[in-house]
Design a protein around this motif. Sequence first.
Motif, PDB file in Angstrom:
ATOM      1  N   UNK A  71      41.884 -36.849 -22.085  1.00  0.00           N
ATOM      2  CA  UNK A  71      42.205 -35.599 -21.713  1.00  0.00           C
ATOM      3  C   UNK A  71      41.100 -34.804 -21.612  1.00  0.00           C
ATOM      4  N   UNK A  72      40.103 -35.427 -22.632  1.00  0.00           N
ATOM      5  CA  UNK A  72      38.673 -34.195 -22.324  1.00  0.00           C
ATOM      6  C   UNK A  72      38.005 -34.946 -21.026  1.00  0.00           C
ATOM      7  N   UNK A  73      37.451 -36.457 -20.381  1.00  0.00           N
ATOM      8  CA  UNK A  73      37.435 -36.368 -19.189  1.00  0.00           C
ATOM      9  C   UNK A  73      38.188 -36.150 -18.510  1.00  0.00           C
ATOM     10  N   UNK A  74      39.325 -35.551 -18.373  1.00  0.00           N
ATOM     11  CA  UNK A  74      40.211 -34.777 -17.316  1.00  0.00           C
ATOM     12  C   UNK A  74      39.297 -33.870 -17.279  1.00  0.00           C
ATOM     13  N   UNK A  75      39.336 -32.837 -18.503  1.00  0.00           N
ATOM     14  CA  UNK A  75      38.850 -31.135 -18.305  1.00  0.00           C
ATOM     15  C   UNK A  75      37.104 -31.192 -17.768  1.00  0.00           C
ATOM     16  N   UNK A  76      37.060 -32.824 -18.021  1.00  0.00           N
ATOM     17  CA  UNK A  76      34.969 -32.769 -18.054  1.00  0.00           C
ATOM     18  C   UNK A  76      35.349 -33.175 -15.817  1.00  0.00           C
ATOM     19  N   UNK A  77      35.949 -33.815 -15.974  1.00  0.00           N
ATOM     20  CA  UNK A  77      36.046 -34.253 -14.209  1.00  0.00           C
ATOM     21  C   UNK A  77      36.914 -32.492 -13.169  1.00  0.00           C
ATOM     22  N   UNK A  78      37.413 -31.932 -14.489  1.00  0.00           N
ATOM     23  CA  UNK A  78      37.931 -30.970 -13.583  1.00  0.00           C
ATOM     24  C   UNK A  78      36.946 -30.031 -13.515  1.00  0.00           C
ATOM     25  N   UNK A  79      36.212 -30.074 -14.297  1.00  0.00           N
ATOM     26  CA  UNK A  79      35.310 -28.949 -14.986  1.00  0.00           C
ATOM     27  C   UNK A  79      33.968 -29.337 -13.748  1.00  0.00           C
ATOM     28  N   UNK A  80      33.452 -30.655 -14.019  1.00  0.00           N
ATOM     29  CA  UNK A  80      33.026 -30.830 -12.369  1.00  0.00           C
ATOM     30  C   UNK A  80      33.223 -30.615 -11.267  1.00  0.00           C
ATOM     31  N   UNK A  81      34.383 -31.204 -10.335  1.00  0.00           N
ATOM     32  CA  UNK A  81      34.884 -30.840  -9.944  1.00  0.00           C
ATOM     33  C   UNK A  81      35.227 -29.273  -9.139  1.00  0.00           C
ATOM     34  N   UNK A  82      35.541 -28.753 -10.158  1.00  0.00           N
ATOM     35  CA  UNK A  82      35.316 -27.202 -10.175  1.00  0.00           C
ATOM     36  C   UNK A  82      33.812 -27.152  -9.539  1.00  0.00           C
ATOM     37  N   UNK A  83      32.604 -27.167  -9.855  1.00  0.00           N
ATOM     38  CA  UNK A  83      31.920 -27.262  -9.671  1.00  0.00           C
ATOM     39  C   UNK A  83      31.040 -27.290  -8.257  1.00  0.00           C
ATOM     40  N   UNK A  84      31.175 -28.738  -8.622  1.00  0.00           N
ATOM     41  CA  UNK A  84      31.141 -29.314  -6.647  1.00  0.00           C
ATOM     42  C   UNK A  84      31.825 -28.410  -6.255  1.00  0.00           C
ATOM     43  N   UNK A  85      33.111 -27.965  -5.979  1.00  0.00           N
ATOM     44  CA  UNK A  85      33.973 -27.107  -5.206  1.00  0.00           C
ATOM     45  C   UNK A  85      33.561 -26.324  -4.770  1.00  0.00           C
ATOM     46  N   UNK A  86      33.543 -25.421  -6.144  1.00  0.00           N
ATOM     47  CA  UNK A  86      32.518 -24.397  -6.294  1.00  0.00           C
ATOM     48  C   UNK A  86      31.413 -23.661  -5.165  1.00  0.00           C
ATOM     49  N   UNK A  87      30.312 -24.853  -5.161  1.00  0.00           N
ATOM     50  CA  UNK A  87      29.189 -24.826  -4.592  1.00  0.00           C
ATOM     51  C   UNK A  87      29.471 -24.713  -3.707  1.00  0.00           C
ATOM     52  N   UNK A  88      30.118 -25.799  -3.233  1.00  0.00           N
ATOM     53  CA  UNK A  88      30.210 -26.233  -1.429  1.00  0.00           C
ATOM     54  C   UNK A  88      31.367 -25.128  -1.046  1.00  0.00           C
ATOM     55  N   UNK A  89      32.256 -24.537  -2.113  1.00  0.00           N
ATOM     56  CA  UNK A  89      32.388 -23.289  -1.126  1.00  0.00           C
ATOM     57  C   UNK A  89      31.885 -22.131  -1.047  1.00  0.00           C
ATOM     58  N   UNK A  90      30.418 -21.851  -1.630  1.00  0.00           N
ATOM     59  CA  UNK A  90      30.222 -21.366  -1.754  1.00  0.00           C
ATOM     60  C   UNK A  90      28.979 -21.381  -0.662  1.00  0.00           C
ATOM     61  N   UNK A  91      29.036 -22.792  -0.747  1.00  0.00           N
ATOM     62  CA  UNK A  91      27.683 -23.110   0.941  1.00  0.00           C
ATOM     63  C   UNK A  91      28.865 -22.454   2.100  1.00  0.00           C
ATOM     64  N   UNK A  92      29.432 -22.956   1.815  1.00  0.00           N
ATOM     65  CA  UNK A  92      30.189 -22.431   3.343  1.00  0.00           C
ATOM     66  C   UNK A  92      30.906 -21.318   3.467  1.00  0.00           C
ATOM     67  N   UNK A  93      31.124 -20.490   2.766  1.00  0.00           N
ATOM     68  CA  UNK A  93      31.140 -18.969   2.668  1.00  0.00           C
ATOM     69  C   UNK A  93      29.316 -18.461   3.157  1.00  0.00           C
ATOM     70  N   UNK A  94      29.354 -18.297   2.335  1.00  0.00           N
ATOM     71  CA  UNK A  94      27.732 -17.807   2.754  1.00  0.00           C
ATOM     72  C   UNK A  94      26.966 -17.812   4.580  1.00  0.00           C
ATOM     73  N   UNK A  95      27.629 -20.358   4.629  1.00  0.00           N
ATOM     74  CA  UNK A  95      27.405 -20.032   6.264  1.00  0.00           C
ATOM     75  C   UNK A  95      28.262 -19.198   7.094  1.00  0.00           C
TER      76      UNK A  95
END
Length: 180
Positions: A125-149
């Motif tokens: 569960x901790x790994x899943x949350x960590x992976x979700x958080x990391x994924x969320x950050x990565x997806x957020x970063x990609x989405x922000x970059x894409x939205x900015x473009x």
Amino acid sequence: MNPLVLAATEEQNPLVPPGPEFVVGLIAFAVVFFFLAKKLLPAINKVLDERREAIEGGIEKADAAQTEAQSVLEQYKAQLAEARHEAARLRQEALEQGTVLKEELRAEGQRQREEIIAAGHAQIEADRKQAALSLRQDVGKLATDLAGKLVGESLEDHARQSRTIDRFLSELEEKAEAAR
């Protein structure tokens, strides 16, 4: 032959001794009988009595020894029966203790297994949350970059970026739950 010698030989019986010889023999017999009766016979009777007493004493000792041996045998049998009973009791106790120990070890193993499984689930569960958080950050970063473009302007404001990412991911999660 002389008639006197013939008459003397006829009168004399070979089984009956002459008178003086008979008296001397009788006196000798009486002396020997008296000696045997007074001296030798008591000694013989004494030896026979001692032998009889020794034999009777030996029989009594043998009876006493046999009685004692029987008593010892009974004690031995009683001790043997008690020892067998004690051994059976100890075996039963050991079996019961073994069963209790086995159950305790089984329960301890079950408890440890459950702890390991719980720890594994917690780690997953901790790994899943960590992976979700990391994924969320990565997806957020990609989405922000894409939205900015797409928008053509930079979305560097962190608060706005976080709200946008959270809203986007919440919508994705709702769609995923609805699809299930």
